[in-house]
Design an enzyme around this catalytic site. Structure first.
Site, PDB file in Angstrom:
ATOM      1  CG  ASP A 112      -1.706  -1.114   1.505  1.00 47.15           C
ATOM      2  OD1 ASP A 112      -2.018  -1.800   0.529  1.00 47.15           O
ATOM      3  OD2 ASP A 112      -2.050  -1.340   2.677  1.00 47.15           O
TER       4      ASP A 112
HETATM    5  N1  URA Z   1      -1.138  -5.911   3.917  1.00 47.48           N
HETATM    6  C1  URA Z   1      -1.607  -4.654   3.917  1.00 47.48           C
HETATM    7  O1  URA Z   1      -2.633  -4.365   4.514  1.00 47.48           O
HETATM    8  N2  URA Z   1      -0.909  -3.721   3.261  1.00 47.48           N
HETATM    9  C2  URA Z   1       0.240  -3.978   2.607  1.00 47.48           C
HETATM   10  O2  URA Z   1       0.836  -3.070   2.030  1.00 47.48           O
HETATM   11  C3  URA Z   1       0.707  -5.289   2.617  1.00 47.48           C
HETATM   12  C4  URA Z   1       0.001  -6.244   3.279  1.00 47.48           C
END
Ligand code: URA
Length: 233
Positions: free
Chosen positions: A101
């Site tokens: 993310d």
């Molecule tokens: N899980 C998440 O919620 N975000 C990420 O970036 C990776 C795994």
């Protein structure tokens, strides 16, 4: 490989522009002008286009310490992308083997080898991914035991038809968790903590399979993977 394909890969031309360059007699192979785009060339050939020597590089494999505020997609209107941080020729040919993310930091692999990235991300290979999460609410005592058990049993996340695969949760302090998951559903770690009534404040990926984020990489830096790291997948 055909000369026009070689030009596409080394000079970033489309196939039709590559053919046109050859037909316009702009390309020399081993010192001779070549007019046929299907001429066979390989990594030992000295290919020159408009006076520029074109070197064929093999597949590339990198690890990056992704900083927060950077997107893993190739075109983003709001945030800088991983490609903005990579100072290499033809960086746009590299794609992330598994995304993080925008706010999440830590280990991301980048490659132009589609089969390798498929092995890294494919649910069939189930590479372990280890995350450190800081949580909005403290989790301790009985609540910590319950959370560990729920994560080990698998959680049915909102909108999903199947529960998550067994995951290992360790509470390092009441608000600092290390979580190992074996799949990569959308926003998985954040959604898993949301499912037990908590919220992830910061999230950092430490490792994928046996490969750890290099502690020498500052946020935004990357390095080539070593052969032993590439061969883990
Ligand atoms: N899980 C998440 O919620 N975000 C990420 O970036 C990776 C795994």
């Amino acid at each position: 490989m055909r000369l026009d394909k070689y030009l596409c890969e080394t000079a970033d031309l489309t196939r039709s522009l590559a053919k046109r360059a050859v037909r316009r007699e702009e390309v020399r192979v081993d010192g001779e002008v070549v007019k046929d785009p299907s001429t066979h060339v390989d990594e030992t050939s000295d290919v020159n286009w408009l006076g520029q020597s074109l070197v064929l590089t093999g597949p590339r494999y990198l690890m990056m310490n992704k900083p927060t505020g950077v997107e893993c997609t190739s075109h983003s209107s709001h945030y800088p992308t991983l490609h903005d941080l990579i100072d290499l020729p033809n960086a746009e040919r590299l794609h992330p083997a598994g995304r993080l993310d925008v706010e999440t930091t830590g280990l991301v692999f980048l490659t132009d080898d589609g089969q390798w990235s498929h092995r890294v991300t494919s649910p069939r290979h189930a590479s372990a991914k280890v995350y450190r999460a800081t949580l909005a609410e403290p989790v301790e005592g009985r609540a910590a035991e319950k959370a560990m058990q729920s994560f080990a049993d698998g959680l049915l996340l909102k909108g999903d038809s199947k529960p998550t695969r067994p995951a290992e949760l360790h509470m390092l302090t009441p608000r600092d968790a290390r979580l190992t998951i074996h799949e990569g559903k959308y926003h998985q770690v954040r959604r898993m903590f949301a499912a037990i009534g908590n919220r992830v404040e910061t999230l950092h990926r430490e490792s994928i399979g046996p490969v750890q984020l290099d502690p020498g990489l500052a946020p935004g830096e990357c390095r080539m993977l070593r052969p032993d790291e590439i061969q883990c997948f």
